[in-house]
Design a protein around this motif. Structure first.
Motif, PDB file in Angstrom:
ATOM      1  N   THR A  61       0.665  -1.051   0.027  1.00 33.01           N
ATOM      2  CA  THR A  61       0.168   0.104  -0.032  1.00 33.01           C
ATOM      3  C   THR A  61       0.880   1.371  -0.025  1.00 33.01           C
ATOM      4  O   THR A  61       0.243   2.406   0.158  1.00 33.01           O
ATOM      5  CB  THR A  61      -0.942   0.090   1.266  1.00 33.01           C
ATOM      6  N   ASP A  62       2.075   1.117  -0.356  1.00 38.54           N
ATOM      7  CA  ASP A  62       3.084   2.273  -0.446  1.00 38.54           C
ATOM      8  C   ASP A  62       2.869   3.179   1.148  1.00 38.54           C
ATOM      9  O   ASP A  62       3.110   4.466   0.939  1.00 38.54           O
ATOM     10  CB  ASP A  62       2.736   2.845  -1.552  1.00 38.54           C
ATOM     11  N   SER A  63       3.026   2.380   2.116  1.00 34.79           N
ATOM     12  CA  SER A  63       2.780   3.022   3.358  1.00 34.79           C
ATOM     13  C   SER A  63       3.985   3.163   4.073  1.00 34.79           C
ATOM     14  O   SER A  63       4.082   3.871   5.214  1.00 34.79           O
ATOM     15  CB  SER A  63       1.545   2.333   4.351  1.00 34.79           C
ATOM     16  N   GLY A  64       4.994   2.710   3.822  1.00 35.09           N
ATOM     17  CA  GLY A  64       6.258   2.436   4.773  1.00 35.09           C
ATOM     18  C   GLY A  64       7.071   3.553   5.150  1.00 35.09           C
ATOM     19  O   GLY A  64       7.824   3.712   6.118  1.00 35.09           O
ATOM     20  N   LEU A  65       6.767   4.686   4.128  1.00 35.36           N
ATOM     21  CA  LEU A  65       7.474   5.958   4.530  1.00 35.36           C
ATOM     22  C   LEU A  65       6.595   7.298   4.857  1.00 35.36           C
ATOM     23  O   LEU A  65       7.273   8.129   4.925  1.00 35.36           O
ATOM     24  CB  LEU A  65       8.104   6.384   3.231  1.00 35.36           C
ATOM     25  N   SER A  66       5.769   6.652   5.455  1.00 35.20           N
ATOM     26  CA  SER A  66       4.787   7.796   5.932  1.00 35.20           C
ATOM     27  C   SER A  66       5.323   8.145   7.399  1.00 35.20           C
ATOM     28  O   SER A  66       4.864   9.448   7.689  1.00 35.20           O
ATOM     29  CB  SER A  66       3.178   7.315   6.038  1.00 35.20           C
ATOM     30  N   TRP A 168      16.933   1.149   9.424  1.00 31.31           N
ATOM     31  CA  TRP A 168      17.733   1.262   8.308  1.00 31.31           C
ATOM     32  C   TRP A 168      17.176   1.125   7.110  1.00 31.31           C
ATOM     33  O   TRP A 168      17.415   1.876   6.247  1.00 31.31           O
ATOM     34  CB  TRP A 168      18.850   0.367   8.782  1.00 31.31           C
ATOM     35  N   MET A 169      16.300   0.387   7.085  1.00 32.60           N
ATOM     36  CA  MET A 169      15.615   0.214   5.662  1.00 32.60           C
ATOM     37  C   MET A 169      14.777   1.340   5.468  1.00 32.60           C
ATOM     38  O   MET A 169      14.744   2.043   4.069  1.00 32.60           O
ATOM     39  CB  MET A 169      14.759  -1.150   5.844  1.00 32.60           C
ATOM     40  N   VAL A 170      13.909   1.969   6.536  1.00 33.04           N
ATOM     41  CA  VAL A 170      13.201   3.169   6.034  1.00 33.04           C
ATOM     42  C   VAL A 170      13.896   4.272   5.608  1.00 33.04           C
ATOM     43  O   VAL A 170      13.450   5.081   4.859  1.00 33.04           O
ATOM     44  CB  VAL A 170      12.080   3.447   7.337  1.00 33.04           C
ATOM     45  N   SER A 171      14.951   4.616   6.450  1.00 33.59           N
ATOM     46  CA  SER A 171      15.791   5.873   6.257  1.00 33.59           C
ATOM     47  C   SER A 171      16.490   5.866   4.764  1.00 33.59           C
ATOM     48  O   SER A 171      16.737   6.980   4.322  1.00 33.59           O
ATOM     49  CB  SER A 171      16.984   5.795   7.198  1.00 33.59           C
ATOM     50  N   SER A 172      16.524   4.696   4.151  1.00 32.48           N
ATOM     51  CA  SER A 172      16.950   4.759   2.695  1.00 32.48           C
ATOM     52  C   SER A 172      15.772   5.513   1.903  1.00 32.48           C
ATOM     53  O   SER A 172      16.437   5.809   0.808  1.00 32.48           O
ATOM     54  CB  SER A 172      17.339   3.384   2.319  1.00 32.48           C
ATOM     55  N   MET A 178      14.882   8.984  -3.528  1.00 31.98           N
ATOM     56  CA  MET A 178      14.384   7.829  -3.360  1.00 31.98           C
ATOM     57  C   MET A 178      12.664   8.106  -3.025  1.00 31.98           C
ATOM     58  O   MET A 178      12.513   8.989  -2.163  1.00 31.98           O
ATOM     59  CB  MET A 178      14.997   7.162  -2.316  1.00 31.98           C
ATOM     60  N   VAL A 179      11.807   7.431  -3.721  1.00 30.62           N
ATOM     61  CA  VAL A 179      10.712   7.201  -3.318  1.00 30.62           C
ATOM     62  C   VAL A 179      10.181   5.898  -2.745  1.00 30.62           C
ATOM     63  O   VAL A 179       9.088   5.534  -2.533  1.00 30.62           O
ATOM     64  CB  VAL A 179       9.887   7.474  -4.336  1.00 30.62           C
ATOM     65  N   ASP A 180      11.210   4.857  -2.683  1.00 34.16           N
ATOM     66  CA  ASP A 180      10.876   3.455  -1.944  1.00 34.16           C
ATOM     67  C   ASP A 180      11.986   3.369  -1.270  1.00 34.16           C
ATOM     68  O   ASP A 180      13.302   4.001  -1.437  1.00 34.16           O
ATOM     69  CB  ASP A 180      10.840   2.686  -3.108  1.00 34.16           C
ATOM     70  N   VAL A 181      11.974   2.469  -0.544  1.00 35.42           N
ATOM     71  CA  VAL A 181      13.292   1.876   0.347  1.00 35.42           C
ATOM     72  C   VAL A 181      14.206   1.311  -0.537  1.00 35.42           C
ATOM     73  O   VAL A 181      13.747   0.629  -1.528  1.00 35.42           O
ATOM     74  CB  VAL A 181      12.650   0.939   1.816  1.00 35.42           C
ATOM     75  N   ALA A 182      15.077   1.010  -0.134  1.00 34.66           N
ATOM     76  CA  ALA A 182      16.124   0.335  -0.957  1.00 34.66           C
ATOM     77  C   ALA A 182      16.019  -1.158  -0.905  1.00 34.66           C
ATOM     78  O   ALA A 182      15.734  -1.786   0.122  1.00 34.66           O
ATOM     79  CB  ALA A 182      17.866   0.569  -0.499  1.00 34.66           C
ATOM     80  N   LEU A 186      15.166  -3.954   2.172  1.00 32.65           N
ATOM     81  CA  LEU A 186      14.157  -4.599   2.594  1.00 32.65           C
ATOM     82  C   LEU A 186      14.203  -6.036   2.441  1.00 32.65           C
ATOM     83  O   LEU A 186      13.566  -6.838   3.249  1.00 32.65           O
ATOM     84  CB  LEU A 186      13.267  -4.401   1.218  1.00 32.65           C
ATOM     85  N   ALA A 187      15.230  -6.755   1.524  1.00 31.93           N
ATOM     86  CA  ALA A 187      15.512  -8.333   1.785  1.00 31.93           C
ATOM     87  C   ALA A 187      16.189  -8.587   2.780  1.00 31.93           C
ATOM     88  O   ALA A 187      15.760  -9.771   3.344  1.00 31.93           O
ATOM     89  CB  ALA A 187      16.250  -8.452   0.420  1.00 31.93           C
TER      90      ALA A 187
END
Length: 384
Positions: A61-66, A168-172, A178-182, A186-187
Motif C-alpha cells: 500500500t506504499d505506506s512504509g515511508l509515512s 535502516w531500511m526506512v531511512s534509505s 528515493m521514493v521507495d526503500v532500498a 528490504l530483503a
C-alpha cells in the motif's frame, strides 16, 4: 507397627510410597517448563507471522515511508489531535516520496498510509514486550530448561536487531530522490524476519517432546532426507530474499504475462540501469530481478520434487505426511506466484503469495525436524 505380610502377597500391591524424582531440583531444572515455554513461543510465532503479513501490506500500500522518524518509545502514541496530525503530515510533506510521487496528497489520504506503518511498528513493540516479559518470567521462576537460556535470549536479540534494521531500511527512502526503500535493505529486513520465525518454529518442535524422547528419536535419523530438507530450507530462503527484491522495486507489476515476459523469454534491457553500473541490475532492473525470481522458483519446485520422492520412501508415516504437505504447499505457491504476476501484483493476491511463503517455510522446517527426529509409528495402531 505394620502387620505381618503374607508370603503370597504380590509385590507392589497396596499404596506405594512416593518416590522423589532423581536429582531433585537439578532434575527439575533440566526439565523446566517445556510446555509453558512452548506455548509462549507459539504465541510469538503467530505474532511474527502476523508481522510479516502486515509488513507486506504496508509495502503493497506504499505506506512504509509515512512515518519519517524512529522513536522506539514515544512513537508508540499516534497523533491524538489535529495539531499533532498536521505536524506529522508536515514531516511527510518534506520527504522525497511526497515531493516526487504524492504531491498534493490530502491529510485524510495521509492518515490511511500512516495507520498501516504505525500498526506495523506497534506490532513490533508488542512482540518485543511479549518476548521480554515471557523470558524474564521463566528466568526468574527458574523454569527455563538446561541449555535453553541462550537460545531464547538469541530470539530476543535478533528481534532487537530487526527493529534497528527496520529503521535502516526506512531511512534509505527518506533522502535524495528515493521514493521507495532500498530493495536490498528490504530483503535483509524480511530475511531476518524469516530467520526469527524459523528459529521459533524449530524450538516449538523441539519442545514438543522431552529430551529423552528426542535422544531416542535421533537414533532413527534419516541422514539423506535431513540433508535434502536442509538444502531445500536454504533454497527457499534464497527465493524469499529474491521475492523481497521483486517487491522492493515493484518488479512484480512490470511483466504481467506468463510463461513469457511481455512476449520474451529473457526481458529486453535486462542489464540496463540509469548510472551504467551493470552489476546493480541484479538489484534494480525489474526485468532481470523478476526473471531470476521466476527461474529460481522453477528450480526450487524441481528440487522439491526430488525431496518429495525421497521423503515418501521414509519408513515413518509422520515424515511421509510432512513431505506430502511440503509438496502440496510448494505447488500451491508456484500457482500463486504465477497468478501474482498475471494480476500485476494485486494487493490481495500478492499478500496471499507472501503468506504462502510463510506456510511453505514452516512446513519445510517441520519436515526437516522429522527427518532429524522421526516419530516411530506402530503397525498395530496403523501409524507406521
Amino acid at each position: 507397627m505394620a502387620g505381618k505380610r503374607s508370603i503370597f502377597e504380590e509385590v507392589g500391591s497396596g499404596n506405594a510410597a512416593p518416590v522423589a524424582p532423581a536429582g531433585g531440583m537439578i532434575a527439575a531444572r533440566a526439565t523446566g517448563a517445556r510446555r509453558g515455554i512452548r506455548l509462549w513461543l507459539a504465541v510469538l510465532f503467530l505474532l511474527v507471522a502476523a508481522m510479516i503479513a502486515v509488513g507486506g501490506l504496508t509495502r503493497l500500500t506504499d505506506s512504509g515511508l509515512s512515518i519519517t522518524e524512529w522513536r522506539p518509545v514515544t512513537g508508540a502514541l499516534p497523533p491524538l489531535d489535529d495539531a499533532a496530525w498536521a505536524a506529522e503530515f508536515a514531516k511527510y510533506q518534506a520527504s522525497p516520496e511526497y515531493q516526487l510521487q504524492n504531491k498534493g496528497m490530502e491529510l485524510e489520504a495521509f492518515k490511511s498510509i500512516y495507520w498501516w506503518e504505525w500498526g506495523h511498528r506497534q506490532l513490533g513493540r508488542v512482540i518485543g514486550l511479549v518476548w521480554l516479559f515471557g523470558f524474564l518470567g521463566f528466568l526468574v521462576a527458574w523454569k527455563i530448561p538446561a541449555g535453553w537460556t541462550g537460545r531464547l535470549l538469541g530470539v530476543g536479540a535478533l528481534g532487537g536487531v530487526q527493529g534497528a534494521i527496520g529503521w535502516w531500511m526506512v531511512s534509505s527512502g527518506l533522502k535524495g530522490s528515493m521514493v521507495d526503500v532500498a530493495s536490498y535493505r528490504l530483503a535483509t529486513h524480511l530475511g531476518i524476519a524469516f530467520v526469527i520465525l524459523g528459529l521459533i518454529a524449530w524450538y516449538v518442535f523441539l519442545l514438543g517432546r522431552s529430551e529423552t524422547e528426542l535422544m531416542q528419536a535421533r537414533r532413527g535419523r534419516e541422514a539423506k532426507l535431513f540433508g535434502l530438507t536442509t538444502g531445500m530450507m536454504h533454497f527457499a530462503f534464497v527465493q524469499i530474499l529474491l521475492g523481497a527484491l521483486v517487491a522492493g522495486i515493484d518488479a512484480g507489476r512490470a511483466f504481467p504475462t506468463w510463461p513469457d515476459m511481455n512476449g520474451q523469454f529473457f526481458p529486453a534491457d535486462a542489464f540496463y540501469v540509469p548510472d551504467g553500473a551493470w552489476w546493480r541490475a541484479f538489484f534494480e532492473n525489474p526485468g532481470l530481478v523478476q526473471f531470476i525470481h521466476r527461474m529460481s522458483g522453477y528450480l526450487l519446485f524441481a528440487f522439491g520434487v526430488v525431496v518429495w520422492l525421497r521423503g515418501r520412501k521414509s519408513p515413518h508415516a509422520a515424515t511421509r505426511r510432512a513431505v506430502n504437505m511440503v509438496m502440496a504447499m510448494l505447488l500451491a505457491q508456484v500457482v500463486l506466484g504465477i497468478y501474482t504476476a498475471l494480476t500485476a501484483a494485486q494487493v490481495h493476491v500478492a499478500i496471499t503469495h507472501q503468506v504462502g511463503a510463510v506456510l511453505l517455510w514452516v512446513l519445510v522446517i517441520r519436515a526437516r525436524h522429522l527427518a532429524q527426529y522421526p516419530v516411530a509409528g506402530s503397525i498395530r495402531k496403523g501409524t507406521a
